[in-house]
Design a protein around this motif. Structure first.
Motif, mmCIF file in Angstrom:
data_model
loop_
_atom_site.group_PDB
_atom_site.id
_atom_site.type_symbol
_atom_site.label_atom_id
_atom_site.label_comp_id
_atom_site.label_asym_id
_atom_site.label_seq_id
_atom_site.Cartn_x
_atom_site.Cartn_y
_atom_site.Cartn_z
ATOM 1 N N THR A 182 3.998 -6.916 -7.047
ATOM 2 C CA THR A 182 3.098 -8.051 -6.821
ATOM 3 C C THR A 182 2.223 -7.861 -5.593
ATOM 4 O OG1 THR A 182 4.739 -9.276 -5.492
ATOM 5 C CG2 THR A 182 4.810 -9.572 -7.886
ATOM 6 N N ILE A 183 2.526 -6.859 -4.766
ATOM 7 C CA ILE A 183 1.711 -6.566 -3.582
ATOM 8 C C ILE A 183 0.558 -5.658 -4.003
ATOM 9 C CG2 ILE A 183 1.707 -5.542 -1.281
ATOM 10 C CD1 ILE A 183 4.672 -6.178 -1.077
ATOM 11 N N PRO A 184 -0.681 -6.015 -3.736
ATOM 12 C CA PRO A 184 -1.825 -5.195 -4.187
ATOM 13 C C PRO A 184 -1.754 -3.771 -3.653
ATOM 14 C CG PRO A 184 -2.560 -7.352 -3.422
ATOM 15 C CD PRO A 184 -1.110 -7.247 -3.051
ATOM 16 N N ASP A 185 -2.059 -2.804 -4.527
ATOM 17 C CA ASP A 185 -2.055 -1.400 -4.116
ATOM 18 C C ASP A 185 -3.155 -1.106 -3.099
ATOM 19 O OD1 ASP A 185 0.069 -0.899 -5.810
ATOM 20 O OD2 ASP A 185 -1.217 -0.284 -7.488
ATOM 21 N N GLU A 186 -4.185 -1.940 -3.066
ATOM 22 C CA GLU A 186 -5.285 -1.705 -2.129
ATOM 23 C C GLU A 186 -4.801 -1.736 -0.679
ATOM 24 O OE1 GLU A 186 -5.329 -3.685 -4.635
ATOM 25 O OE2 GLU A 186 -6.931 -2.940 -5.958
ATOM 26 N N GLU B 28 -3.327 1.693 -0.016
ATOM 27 C CA GLU B 28 -4.405 2.693 0.027
ATOM 28 C C GLU B 28 -5.185 2.604 1.334
ATOM 29 O OE1 GLU B 28 -4.783 5.038 -2.033
ATOM 30 O OE2 GLU B 28 -3.362 4.381 -3.581
ATOM 31 N N ALA B 29 -5.462 1.392 1.780
ATOM 32 C CA ALA B 29 -6.180 1.232 3.052
ATOM 33 C C ALA B 29 -5.354 1.762 4.209
ATOM 34 C CB ALA B 29 -6.528 -0.244 3.263
ATOM 35 N N ALA B 30 -4.044 1.542 4.176
ATOM 36 C CA ALA B 30 -3.184 2.044 5.248
ATOM 37 C C ALA B 30 -3.140 3.575 5.243
ATOM 38 C CB ALA B 30 -1.782 1.466 5.094
ATOM 39 N N ARG B 31 -3.148 4.194 4.063
ATOM 40 C CA ARG B 31 -3.166 5.652 3.996
ATOM 41 C C ARG B 31 -4.462 6.210 4.550
ATOM 42 N NH1 ARG B 31 -1.041 4.451 -1.277
ATOM 43 N NH2 ARG B 31 1.217 4.843 -1.345
ATOM 44 N N LEU B 32 -5.564 5.543 4.256
ATOM 45 C CA LEU B 32 -6.844 5.994 4.799
ATOM 46 C C LEU B 32 -6.888 5.893 6.315
ATOM 47 C CD1 LEU B 32 -9.340 4.450 2.185
ATOM 48 C CD2 LEU B 32 -8.604 6.845 2.391
ATOM 49 N N ASP B 33 -6.152 4.942 6.851
ATOM 50 C CA ASP B 33 -6.080 4.787 8.311
ATOM 51 C C ASP B 33 -5.113 5.758 8.959
ATOM 52 O OD1 ASP B 33 -7.948 2.798 8.246
ATOM 53 O OD2 ASP B 33 -6.486 1.157 8.214
ATOM 54 N N GLY B 34 -4.462 6.609 8.143
ATOM 55 C CA GLY B 34 -3.578 7.632 8.688
ATOM 56 C C GLY B 34 -2.123 7.225 8.794
ATOM 57 N N LEU B 35 -1.745 6.108 8.197
ATOM 58 C CA LEU B 35 -0.355 5.660 8.267
ATOM 59 C C LEU B 35 0.476 6.410 7.229
ATOM 60 C CD1 LEU B 35 1.079 3.547 10.042
ATOM 61 C CD2 LEU B 35 0.916 1.955 8.141
ATOM 62 N N SER B 36 1.642 6.888 7.635
ATOM 63 C CA SER B 36 2.510 7.617 6.716
ATOM 64 C C SER B 36 3.180 6.648 5.741
ATOM 65 C CB SER B 36 3.589 8.384 7.492
ATOM 66 O OG SER B 36 4.461 7.480 8.160
ATOM 67 N N GLU B 37 3.830 7.218 4.715
ATOM 68 C CA GLU B 37 4.524 6.380 3.742
ATOM 69 C C GLU B 37 5.659 5.592 4.399
ATOM 70 O OE1 GLU B 37 3.450 5.884 0.799
ATOM 71 O OE2 GLU B 37 1.944 7.460 0.745
ATOM 72 N N TYR B 38 6.337 6.218 5.359
ATOM 73 C CA TYR B 38 7.385 5.502 6.082
ATOM 74 C C TYR B 38 6.798 4.334 6.869
ATOM 75 C CZ TYR B 38 10.112 9.692 5.042
ATOM 76 O OH TYR B 38 10.742 10.730 4.401
ATOM 77 N N ILE C 96 4.185 -2.609 6.764
ATOM 78 C CA ILE C 96 3.341 -3.428 5.893
ATOM 79 C C ILE C 96 4.148 -4.060 4.751
ATOM 80 C CG2 ILE C 96 1.391 -3.399 4.297
ATOM 81 C CD1 ILE C 96 0.134 -1.226 5.996
ATOM 82 N N VAL C 97 4.852 -3.228 3.994
ATOM 83 C CA VAL C 97 5.518 -3.728 2.791
ATOM 84 C C VAL C 97 6.719 -4.605 3.132
ATOM 85 C CG1 VAL C 97 6.724 -3.057 0.688
ATOM 86 C CG2 VAL C 97 4.711 -1.783 1.418
ATOM 87 N N LEU C 98 7.565 -4.166 4.048
ATOM 88 C CA LEU C 98 8.749 -4.955 4.391
ATOM 89 C C LEU C 98 8.410 -6.341 4.939
ATOM 90 C CD1 LEU C 98 11.451 -2.553 5.872
ATOM 91 C CD2 LEU C 98 11.352 -3.628 3.633
ATOM 92 N N PRO C 99 7.461 -6.463 5.878
ATOM 93 C CA PRO C 99 7.137 -7.822 6.356
ATOM 94 C C PRO C 99 6.623 -8.750 5.263
ATOM 95 C CG PRO C 99 6.329 -6.180 7.903
ATOM 96 C CD PRO C 99 6.782 -5.440 6.685
ATOM 97 N N LEU C 100 5.996 -8.196 4.230
ATOM 98 C CA LEU C 100 5.499 -9.025 3.131
ATOM 99 C C LEU C 100 6.584 -9.365 2.114
ATOM 100 C CD1 LEU C 100 2.080 -7.243 2.426
ATOM 101 C CD2 LEU C 100 2.443 -9.393 3.645
#
Length: 303
Positions: free
Chosen positions: A190-194, A197-207, A213-217
């Motif tokens: 239910t969390i938008p993939d965008e 994707e924006a976090a990856r473009l900013d250089g954030l790793s999957e961890y 991002i995902v856990l707080p939501l």
């Protein structure tokens, strides 16, 4: 009878307008809806009372004399309240140690299941790799396998590792759960993939995406999984019964069963122990019910 209602118009003064059959139909529909809601609430109250009645009986029986517990008809208000039952039970058996052992196991296993379930669910929901959906389907299919089918092989493995009669065996066997992965994955969808994707473009790793991002939501889903895991671990009887032989390691379920076997004639004390074993679960549910309801309501919206 000529009934009129007023129509409000911004461009003209209010004028009386005859009320037709449509207005009367709407009034009847509103009354029927209100009656239906009242009937539904009354039914829900009756069902709730029926569910709570055994717990009320258990609570009242815990402050009775033994001879008054199973009287016919039921004596809802005892002649004398035996509040001393809640103090004497601690001296009969090491009940405090049993509660502490159950709390330790429940907290550790809950933490590990939430950690591993949310981490694996992120991979299945937000990462793309060959065979992802097939692997997820196979992993979730293990939920349909009854525990009795692999109970003996698990015990043999733990015995060969020398982990029987220790908390490590229970923690290792219950630290991972397919249901937790399924629950968290459905919420992650239910969390938008965008956002990822924006976090990856900013250089954030999957961890980093998972942790920042995902856990707080996902607090509602995390609370739901934590509550369900805590209650299941607290109420687990067969696991501790198989792997824990030392009385000092027993959980409250094993201790309560041993107490029943030793003091089977003291029905009031048995009810007292049952009440004490339910209180921690009730407290955890009351503290997390808001997140639990929200998490269950929002999980599975997108699949």
């Amino acid at each position: 009878m000529n009934t009129t209602v007023l129509r409000k118009d911004s461009s003209a003064p209010a004028e009386p307008v005859p009320a037709g059959p449509a207005a009367e139909h709407r009034a009847r529909g509103g009354a029927a809806a209100a009656t239906g809601r009242i009937a539904l609430y009354a039914l829900l109250i009756v069902v709730a009372l029926g569910v709570l009645l055994p717990f009320v009986w258990m609570l009242i029986s815990s402050v009775k004399d033994d001879r008054d517990v199973f009287t016919v008809p039921i004596q809802w208000i005892p002649d004398e309240f035996k509040w001393g039952n809640f103090t004497s039970i601690w001296t009969r058996v090491p009940f405090a140690a049993y509660l502490g052992n159950s709390f330790f196991l429940s907290v550790v296993i809950t933490f590990l299941q939430v950690l591993t379930g949310s981490f694996a669910a992120y991979g299945f929901a937000k990462m793309r790799f060959p065979g992802r959906d097939l692997l997820f389907t196979g992993y979730i299919a293990t939920i349909a396998v009854p525990w009795q089918a692999y109970m003996v092989p698990q015990y043999v493995i733990m015995q060969k590792l020398g982990l029987v009669n220790s908390y490590t065996s229970l923690i290792l066997l219950q630290a991972f759960g397919a249901f937790g992965v399924f629950l968290m994955r459905q919420f992650y969808l239910t969390i938008p993939d965008e956002i990822s994707e924006a976090a990856r473009l900013d250089g954030l790793s999957e961890y980093g995406i998972w942790a920042r991002i995902v856990l707080p939501l996902s607090k509602p889903a995390l609370a739901s999984l934590a509550l369900l895991t805590f209650v299941n671990t607290w109420n687990d009887y067969m696991g501790p019964f198989i792997y824990l032989t030392d009385n000092r390691l027993w959980t409250v379920q094993l201790g309560l069963r041993a107490f029943i076997g030793q003091y089977d004639a003291e029905s009031a004390m048995i009810m007292t122990g049952s009440v004490l074993s339910v209180v921690p679960v009730l407290a955890v549910f009351l503290l997390g019910q808001r997140y639990f309801v929200r998490g269950i309501a929002t999980t599975g919206v997108k699949g």
